[in-house]
Design a protein around this motif. Structure first.
Motif, PDB file in Angstrom:
ATOM      1  N   CYS A   1      87.805 -41.578 -10.665  1.00 21.60           N
ATOM      2  CA  CYS A   1      87.614 -41.413 -12.147  1.00 21.60           C
ATOM      3  C   CYS A   1      88.099 -40.083 -12.611  1.00 21.60           C
ATOM      4  O   CYS A   1      87.969 -39.134 -12.012  1.00 21.60           O
ATOM      5  CB  CYS A   1      86.149 -41.917 -12.409  1.00 21.60           C
ATOM      6  SG  CYS A   1      84.887 -40.599 -11.965  1.00 21.60           S
TER       7      CYS A   1
ATOM      8  N   TRP B   1      90.662 -44.655 -14.178  1.00 23.15           N
ATOM      9  CA  TRP B   1      90.525 -44.828 -12.660  1.00 23.15           C
ATOM     10  C   TRP B   1      91.956 -44.586 -12.155  1.00 23.15           C
ATOM     11  O   TRP B   1      92.692 -45.359 -12.791  1.00 23.15           O
ATOM     12  CB  TRP B   1      89.990 -46.200 -12.531  1.00 23.15           C
ATOM     13  CG  TRP B   1      88.377 -46.290 -12.446  1.00 23.15           C
ATOM     14  CD1 TRP B   1      87.711 -46.979 -13.689  1.00 23.15           C
ATOM     15  CD2 TRP B   1      87.173 -45.737 -11.568  1.00 23.15           C
ATOM     16  NE1 TRP B   1      86.444 -46.832 -13.412  1.00 23.15           N
ATOM     17  CE2 TRP B   1      86.064 -46.364 -12.400  1.00 23.15           C
ATOM     18  CE3 TRP B   1      87.278 -45.012 -10.472  1.00 23.15           C
ATOM     19  CZ2 TRP B   1      84.941 -45.627 -11.777  1.00 23.15           C
ATOM     20  CZ3 TRP B   1      85.961 -45.019  -9.943  1.00 23.15           C
ATOM     21  CH2 TRP B   1      84.903 -45.228 -10.764  1.00 23.15           C
TER      22      TRP B   1
ATOM     23  N   CYS C   1      81.016 -44.183 -12.191  1.00 19.94           N
ATOM     24  CA  CYS C   1      81.417 -42.939 -12.412  1.00 19.94           C
ATOM     25  C   CYS C   1      80.323 -42.400 -13.420  1.00 19.94           C
ATOM     26  O   CYS C   1      80.474 -43.092 -14.651  1.00 19.94           O
ATOM     27  CB  CYS C   1      82.863 -42.776 -12.761  1.00 19.94           C
ATOM     28  SG  CYS C   1      83.442 -41.183 -13.198  1.00 19.94           S
TER      29      CYS C   1
ATOM     30  N   GLY D   1      86.900 -36.758 -10.556  1.00 18.95           N
ATOM     31  CA  GLY D   1      86.012 -36.873  -9.675  1.00 18.95           C
ATOM     32  C   GLY D   1      86.386 -36.697  -8.402  1.00 18.95           C
ATOM     33  O   GLY D   1      87.804 -36.492  -8.057  1.00 18.95           O
TER      34      GLY D   1
ATOM     35  N   ALA E   1      81.957 -40.369  -8.727  1.00 18.57           N
ATOM     36  CA  ALA E   1      82.193 -41.783  -8.543  1.00 18.57           C
ATOM     37  C   ALA E   1      81.453 -42.335  -7.303  1.00 18.57           C
ATOM     38  O   ALA E   1      81.305 -41.572  -6.500  1.00 18.57           O
ATOM     39  CB  ALA E   1      83.799 -41.901  -7.970  1.00 18.57           C
TER      40      ALA E   1
END
Length: 116
Positions: free
Chosen positions: A95, A35, A21, A107, A5
């Motif tokens: 993300c 998200w 992302c 992430g 991200a």
């Protein structure tokens, strides 16, 4: 699987940001994406999700009408456009991949700070 991200930063109330992302290590077009965010001292909160083809989108109540999620399967990217930002949007934004009702991969997060 890697999710990276980016795009966070400091923005004034009422401003806008676009988070990105970048996905790698899996067949991106086979997965829904989402998200989430987590503010200091608070639980993680769902922000938005998008299905594989981009035609089924959901938003958390606190961001409806202000945030827009989108994806580009050719680039293995998912985006979050954030408009009319408020101080309460300050959080670390993550993300994640979406598979059914689960989110198997995450992430590292990008920090958004909304302050004057």
């Amino acid at each position: 699987v890697q999710l990276q991200a980016s795009g966070g930063g400091l923005v004034q109330p009422g401003g806008s940001l676009r988070l990105s992302c970048t996905a790698s290590g899996f067949i991106f077009s086979n997965y829904g994406m989402a998200w989430f965010r987590q503010a200091p001292g608070k639980e993680r909160e769902f922000v938005a999700s998008i299905n594989t083809s981009g035609n089924i989108i959901k938003y958390g109540d606190s961001v409806k009408g202000r945030f827009t999620i989108s994806r580009d399967n050719a680039k293995n990217m998912v985006y979050l456009r954030m408009d009319n930002l408020k101080p309460e949007d300050t959080a670390l934004y993550y993300c994640a991949t979406k598979w059914g009702n689960s989110y198997p991969n995450w992430g590292q997060g990008t920090l958004v700070t909304v302050s004057s």
